[in-house]
Design an enzyme around this catalytic site. Structure first.
Site, mmCIF file in Angstrom:
data_model
loop_
_atom_site.group_PDB
_atom_site.id
_atom_site.type_symbol
_atom_site.label_atom_id
_atom_site.label_comp_id
_atom_site.label_asym_id
_atom_site.label_seq_id
_atom_site.Cartn_x
_atom_site.Cartn_y
_atom_site.Cartn_z
ATOM 1 N N LYS A 22 64.819 -17.091 19.260
ATOM 2 C CA LYS A 22 66.036 -17.778 18.826
ATOM 3 C C LYS A 22 67.017 -16.772 18.215
ATOM 4 C CE LYS A 22 65.426 -21.727 17.017
ATOM 5 N NZ LYS A 22 65.157 -22.894 16.206
ATOM 6 N N ARG A 92 65.704 -21.891 10.056
ATOM 7 C CA ARG A 92 64.848 -22.261 11.196
ATOM 8 C C ARG A 92 63.901 -21.136 11.564
ATOM 9 N NH1 ARG A 92 67.982 -26.254 14.674
ATOM 10 N NH2 ARG A 92 70.032 -26.265 13.742
ATOM 11 N N GLY A 101 58.869 -27.003 18.322
ATOM 12 C CA GLY A 101 58.463 -28.024 17.359
ATOM 13 C C GLY A 101 57.217 -27.690 16.558
ATOM 14 N N MET A 103 56.743 -25.161 14.405
ATOM 15 C CA MET A 103 56.957 -24.637 13.048
ATOM 16 C C MET A 103 58.093 -25.406 12.402
ATOM 17 S SD MET A 103 56.332 -20.642 13.664
ATOM 18 C CE MET A 103 57.433 -20.540 15.041
ATOM 19 N N ARG A 336 67.717 -20.883 25.217
ATOM 20 C CA ARG A 336 66.446 -20.231 25.578
ATOM 21 C C ARG A 336 66.140 -20.573 27.026
ATOM 22 N NH1 ARG A 336 62.731 -24.056 21.692
ATOM 23 N NH2 ARG A 336 63.409 -26.008 22.573
ATOM 24 N N HIS A 454 59.976 -34.640 21.810
ATOM 25 C CA HIS A 454 58.784 -33.788 21.667
ATOM 26 C C HIS A 454 57.804 -34.048 22.800
ATOM 27 C CE1 HIS A 454 54.711 -32.977 20.148
ATOM 28 N NE2 HIS A 454 55.286 -31.859 19.739
ATOM 29 N N ARG A 616 25.537 -16.388 51.175
ATOM 30 C CA ARG A 616 24.534 -15.862 50.251
ATOM 31 C C ARG A 616 23.205 -16.578 50.465
ATOM 32 N NH1 ARG A 616 25.260 -16.679 43.936
ATOM 33 N NH2 ARG A 616 24.649 -18.790 44.481
ATOM 34 N N SER A 763 29.705 -7.613 46.425
ATOM 35 C CA SER A 763 30.549 -8.676 45.889
ATOM 36 C C SER A 763 30.163 -8.847 44.428
ATOM 37 C CB SER A 763 30.315 -9.971 46.667
ATOM 38 O OG SER A 763 31.092 -10.991 46.098
ATOM 39 N N CYS A 830 33.248 -12.654 43.537
ATOM 40 C CA CYS A 830 33.084 -14.081 43.833
ATOM 41 C C CYS A 830 32.676 -14.887 42.601
ATOM 42 C CB CYS A 830 32.075 -14.275 44.960
ATOM 43 S SG CYS A 830 30.428 -13.685 44.536
ATOM 44 N N TYR A 850 39.141 -7.895 48.160
ATOM 45 C CA TYR A 850 39.494 -9.321 48.066
ATOM 46 C C TYR A 850 38.975 -9.937 46.781
ATOM 47 C CZ TYR A 850 34.633 -10.373 49.289
ATOM 48 O OH TYR A 850 33.275 -10.469 49.269
#
Ligand code: PEP
Ligand code: MG
Length: 877
Positions: A22, A92, A101, A103, A336, A454, A616, A763, A830, A850
């Site tokens: 901010k 703020r 929201g 803080m 923002r 909110h 496997r 792997s 994996c 991969y």
């Protein structure tokens, strides 16, 4: 001495870590000449120092703050606490990463019994002055003095009843004066002291309260959820007040430069006339759509539109802007980068490339890979929706679909979730304390509040479906019901939320697979062109395989064959195999399993086409296939026509103290080679069938699990070679296949040079590798990892994100040693980490070929891999 305070004119957008988001943006907007009320920022470093040394910090900080205050007073021609024309400020919070929201904020600071008179006189608006003082006492008491808000609300509500009015704005100056006296009495009673009249004390107390709010429970929860480091600290912004509640030519609002739900390029937001910012954000009054401002106050609207376009252009991102109009004059209080749904994130990123404002690389970096998973999840089935009975409508605050049982408090939602129920949080409006309930819910429904309330903002950030401002609902939290007209809905009843349309339906509604939009697909093709990692999937059914291909999987990295044995019709045969007392019996049972297993592989190979498939061989300990409760053993014994004692005996024999370190993986096949023989036969025969029947050139990659010693691999590899040779000589068809291993035992990682003499691929099984490196049982670690994280012993759960320091080091070593022996060795991962963006980046850095992950993570991985390539290319520069 370190500089702890910066005037807005001294900062830039690049100073986020010091000034908070901010503060840095206020400085930037000041710098580019936008109408920003003047002020200054106390840095995040001051906050961190406050946590280190406490009150000592104030020695220097007070003086510096007062200097900046004096400058501000001079600029504004007003003095804080003056009896004539007093300066008022807002105080703020604002950390480097936005935590909406979470803080605290204090408005109208600088009012006391004397300056309120000055404000009344100076503005010729006593009602406004007393209303501001009332608000200030309430806010300051809540945030700084920690007196619960409801004590003040009750007084305000009683006054409205007494005067028979609906709105706060209908109360007169005299009414407000009376309220102020009552508020002050509460403060005196609760604090045994008067409400502070010294305005400098007010300011210092407020700054300290904001520092403290960095550490409040909801901020802590939010940081954990969003991986925001605790060490950032918050800055504190002190800014001269402008007033949206000065009468009918004043107002306040929040607007996004694009629709945060869909990404559509149009101004999107809300405003309220004669109100302060908190009224819009808190969802207490339901605001009006921003486009109506065009009629209410055309000049201010035009100016706002101009500023909004400029800000979006300046930051090249969708902005979330807070503004106030004071007597027709527009002021910008904050900007923002706006929070957005996954859908909007993708649409905005792709649109901005088409508008020529972002490169494809930049667009990819704008989309959080984990967020895109939301796009892949089901939405309501339209046909089912047509049959659904509508309860009411609200605002489509966050898209998606949710079905669950009604609960009215966050605590009840959390409990329901723990019981395994799906829950919808139904509430008048949400507040930051509700965060855990919101996380645990399937979706959120509020009676009040707008698109920037909110509930709406937080739900969008979480990718959670939310409908806000469903004003027809009358909620009676105490009775655990809500009513729409005459109809009553009770706690525990099902409702469904359509977050795209803002419609609430009765009952449970079936969902359908998601639709992948053109923009999403386009972004994915950009990612594919950039990434160097291939993306495979962990899949062991034809259904999962097809789904994964739709999501862009380029192969299977792990087919866990044991999953194929758990199906009703198969587990019986599997158990027969386990109960066999001789090799002959076992071979007979395995012969029954062979065609089933072969059929599965045929289906999977067909679905995968020419893509690589790693299969496997059996991994889990055999006890996993047997029941453990006496009653279940009894039943099974009957079904299998064996005695209870015999079956119980087998179950007992298979019991191990540490089954995950016991008789599993390739160790099983050392004892029972015939198991792997059957599996290899099924794989090779299936590959031959698919090659003959479909012309698909499958190159199966046969993977041997849990190897820790070269000879274990050699023993098992021989089985593979022998059977493959047998099958292929019977079929007389050439077929290529690979034999490799998982690296999931630390000993395999450190002897990877030896292992690679036999293994054609590695792997990384990072689930087991993490388990064995840390010595944390992967099935039990959940019990203490939460605590480890809370006590900062572990920053992250190492079963979710690769621990680069330890497990990662083993991976790095194994990759290096493996390549030394076999330069073209294929390397992949994996374990579950294959779907985690941070771990994917690590795999990219290691130079793996991969990553393999669950089907729904495939698009996440595609994007994360592209991101890793871009970031690491930039860093290498
Ligand atoms: C692993 O250990 O990482 C792995 C993929 O195997 P499993 O989870 O089946 O033990
Ligand atoms: Mg494993």
């Amino acid at each position: 001495m370190k500089k702890f305070v910066y005037g807005f004119h001294e900062g830039t957008a690049g100073m986020k870590s010091l000034l908070g988001g901010k503060g840095a943006n206020l400085a930037e907007m000041t710098r580019i000449g936008l109408p920003v009320p003047s002020g200054f920022t106390v840095t995040t470093e001051a906050c961190n120092q406050y946590y280190e040394e406490g009150a000592k910090l104030w020695n220097g900080l007070k003086e510096e703050t007062l200097q900046h205050l004096a400058e501000l007073e001079e600029k504004m021609g007003k003095k804080l606490g003056a009896v004539k024309n007093p300066l008022l400020v807002s105080v703020r919070s604002g950390s480097a990463i936005s935590m909406p929201g979470m803080m605290d904020t204090i408005l109208n600071l600088g009012l006391n019994d004397a300056s309120v008179e000055g404000l009344a006189e100076g503005t010729a608006n006593p009602r406004f002055a007393y209303d501001s003082y009332r608000r200030f006492i309430q806010m300051f008491s809540d945030v700084v003095l920690e007196i619960p808000k409801y004590k003040f609300d009750a007084i305000l509500d009683n006054k409205k009843v007494e005067k028979n009015v609906e709105e706060d704005t209908d109360l007169t100056a005299e009414d407000l004066k009376d309220i102020i006296e009552k508020y002050k009495a509460i403060v005196k009673k609760e604090c045994r002291a008067d409400f502070p009249q010294d305005v400098k004390d007010q300011l210092f107390m407020a700054i300290e309260a904001v520092f403290k709010s960095w550490n409040n429970p909801r901020a802590n929860v939010y940081r954990k959820l969003n991986d925001i480091p605790h060490s950032l600290g918050t800055a504190v912004n002190i800014q001269s007040m402008v007033f949206g509640n000065m009468g009918e030519t004043s107002g306040t609002g929040v607007a996004f430069t694009r629709d945060p739900s869909t990404g559509e390029k149009k101004l999107f937001g809300e405003f309220l006339m004669n109100a302060q910012g908190e009224d819009v954000v808190a969802g207490i009054r339901t605001p009006k759509p921003i486009l109506e401002l065009q009629n209410t106050m055309p000049q201010a609207y035009d100016k706002f539109l101009e500023v909004a376009n400029l800000l979006e252009e300046h930051y090249t991102d969708m902005q979330d802007i807070e503004f106030t109009i004071e007597n027709q004059e527009l002021y910008i209080l904050q900007t923002r980068n706006g929070k957005r749904t996954a859908l909007a994130a993708v649409n905005i990123a792709v649109d901005m490339v088409k508008e020529g404002r972002l490169t494809k690389e930049e667009a990819i970096l704008r989309v959080d890979p984990l967020q895109v998973e939301q796009l892949l999840h089901p939405a309501f089935d339209e046909k089912e929706l047509e049959k659904g009975k509508i309860i009411t409508k609200g605002l489509p605050a966050s898209s998606g679909a949710a079905t669950g049982k009604i609960y009215f408090t966050p605590e009840d939602v959390v409990e329901a979730n723990n019981r395994g129920e799906r829950a919808i949080l139904v509430r008048a409006e949400t507040s930051p304390e509700d965060i855990e309930g919101m996380v645990a819910s399937q979706g959120i429904l509020t009676a009040r509040g707008g698109m920037t309330s909110h509930a709406a903002v937080v739900a969008r950030g979480m990718g959670k479906c939310c409908i806000a401002g469903a004003g027809e609902m009358k909620i009676q939290e105490a009775n655990k019901i809500f009513m729409v007209g005459e109809t009553v809905y009770h706690e525990g009843e099902y409702i469904s939320l359509d977050g795209n349309e803002g419609i609430v339906y009765e009952g449970e509604i079936a969902t359908k697979e998601s639709q992948l939009t053109d923009n999403f697909l386009e972004l994915m093709t950009w990612a594919d062109a950039i990434r160097t990692l291939k993306i495979r999937t962990n899949a062991d059914t034809p259904r999962d395989t097809k789904q994964a291909i739709e999501f862009g999987a380029e192969g299977i990295g792990l087919c866990r064959t044991e999953h194929m044995f758990f199906e009703e019709s198969r587990i019986f045969v599997m158990r027969k195999m386990i109960l066999s007392r001789t090799e002959e019996e076992r071979r007979k049972a395995l012969a029954e399993l062979l065609p089933m297993q072969r059929e599965d592989f045929v289906e999977i190979f067909k679905a995968m086409g020419n893509r690589p498939v790693t299969v496997r061989l059996l991994d889990p300990p055999l006890h996993e296939f047997l029941p453990h409760e006496e009653e279940d053993i009894q039943q099974l014994a009957q079904k299998m026509q064996v005695s209870f004692t015999q079956l119980q005996g087998v179950v007992n024999d298979l019991k191990e103290m540490n089954p995950m370190l016991g008789h599993r993986g390739c160790r099983l096949a050392v004892t029972y080679p015939e198991i792997y023989e059957m599996q290899v036969r099924a794989i090779i025969e299936a590959a031959v069938i698919v090659k003959e029947e479909e012309g698909i050139d499958v190159v199966p990659e046969i993977m041997i699990p849990l190897v820790g010693e070269l000879k274990e691999l050699q023993y098992n590899k021989e089985i593979v070679l022998k059977i493959a040779k047998e099958v292929l000589s019977e079929k007389e068809i050439p077929l290529q296949y690979l034999v490799g291993t998982m690296i999931e035992v630390p000993r395999a990682a450190v002897t990877a040079d030896e292992i690679a003499t036999e293994a054609e691929f590695f792997s990384f099984g990072t689930n087991d590798l993490t388990q064995m490196t840390f010595g944390y049982s992967r099935d039990d670690a959940g019990k203490f990892i939460k605590e480890y994280r809370e006590k900062n012993i572990l920053e992250k759960d190492p079963f979710q994100r690769i621990d680069r320091k330890g497990v990662g080091k083993l991976m790095e070593l194994a990759s290096k040693l493996g390549k030394e022996t076999r330069p073209n060795i294929k390397l992949g991962i994996c374990g579950e980490h294959g779907g985690d963006p941070d771990s994917i980046e690590f795999c990219h850095i290691l130079g793996l070929d991969y990553v393999s992950c669950s089907p729904y993570r495939v698009p996440v991985a595609r994007l994360a891999a592209a991101r890793a390539a871009i970031i690491n290319k930039e860093q290498a520069k």
